[in-house]
Design a protein around this motif. Structure first.
Motif, short mmCIF file in Angstrom:
data_model
loop_
_atom_site.label_atom_id
_atom_site.label_comp_id
_atom_site.label_asym_id
_atom_site.label_seq_id
_atom_site.Cartn_x
_atom_site.Cartn_y
_atom_site.Cartn_z
N TRP A 35 14.78 -9.74 -8.04
CA TRP A 35 14.67 -9.59 -6.60
C TRP A 35 13.64 -8.50 -6.29
O TRP A 35 13.64 -7.43 -6.90
CB TRP A 35 16.01 -9.20 -5.99
N ARG A 37 11.68 -6.61 -2.72
CA ARG A 37 11.80 -6.44 -1.28
C ARG A 37 10.54 -5.80 -0.73
O ARG A 37 9.83 -5.10 -1.44
CB ARG A 37 13.02 -5.58 -0.92
N ASP A 88 17.19 0.27 3.00
CA ASP A 88 17.26 -0.99 2.27
C ASP A 88 16.73 -2.15 3.11
O ASP A 88 16.60 -3.27 2.62
CB ASP A 88 18.71 -1.31 1.87
N TYR A 92 13.71 -9.73 1.43
CA TYR A 92 14.08 -9.81 0.01
C TYR A 92 13.66 -11.15 -0.56
O TYR A 92 13.97 -12.20 0.00
CB TYR A 92 15.58 -9.60 -0.15
#
Length: 119
Positions: A35, A37, A88, A92
Motif C-alpha cells: 500500500w 498513500r 494519515d 491510498y
C-alpha cells in the motif's frame, strides 16, 4: 494485473478503517504487494508491503497502528488501520510487483486508489 481498492472513507482521529484490494489469485499469492498513500502537495509514500512468504514491512509512521495481510482464497490484500491520525489522510493505492520495485516506489501495477480522510 487488475487491482481494485475499497474501504476508504472519512473517520475521526483515533478511529479505524480497513482497506481491501481485490486481485487475481495468482497475484495475491505470488507477488510482493503493498500500500502507498499520497496526500495533496506531498510525495507518494510507501505505507506497508508483504512478500510472497508473508514477511511484512511498515513505514515508521504507521508501525504499531497499521497491519497488512492477505487472504489468498479471497484473492484480497488488506490494510487494517487503527488509531488513525489526521496525517494519515490521503489517497491510498494498492500495488503489486517485485519487492525491489515496491521499495523503489515504482511498481508496475497499481490500483485507482481509495480516499482516506481523518479529521
Amino acid at each position: 494485473v487488475q487491482l481494485v481498492e475499497s474501504g476508504g472513507g472519512s473517520v475521526q482521529a483515533g478511529g479505524s478503517l480497513r482497506l481491501s484490494c481485490g486481485a487475481s489469485a495468482y497475484t495475491v499469492s505470488t507477488s510482493c504487494m503493498g500500500w502507498f498513500r499520497q496526500a495533496p502537495g506531498k510525495e507518494r509514500e510507501g505505507v506497508a508491503r508483504i512478500d510472497a512468504l508473508g514477511t511484512t514491512r511498515y513505514a515508521d509512521s504507521v508501525k504499531g497502528r497499521f497491519t497488512i495481510s492477505r487472504d489468498n482464497a479471497k484473492k484480497t490484500l488488506y490494510l487494517q488501520m487503527n488509531s488513525l491520525k489526521p496525517e494519515d489522510t490521503g489517497m491510498y493505492f494498492c500495488a503489486a510487483d517485485f519487492c525491489n520495485l515496491l521499495v523503489a516506489g515504482v511498481p508496475s501495477h497499481r490500483g485507482q486508489g481509495t480516499q482516506v480522510t481523518v479529521s
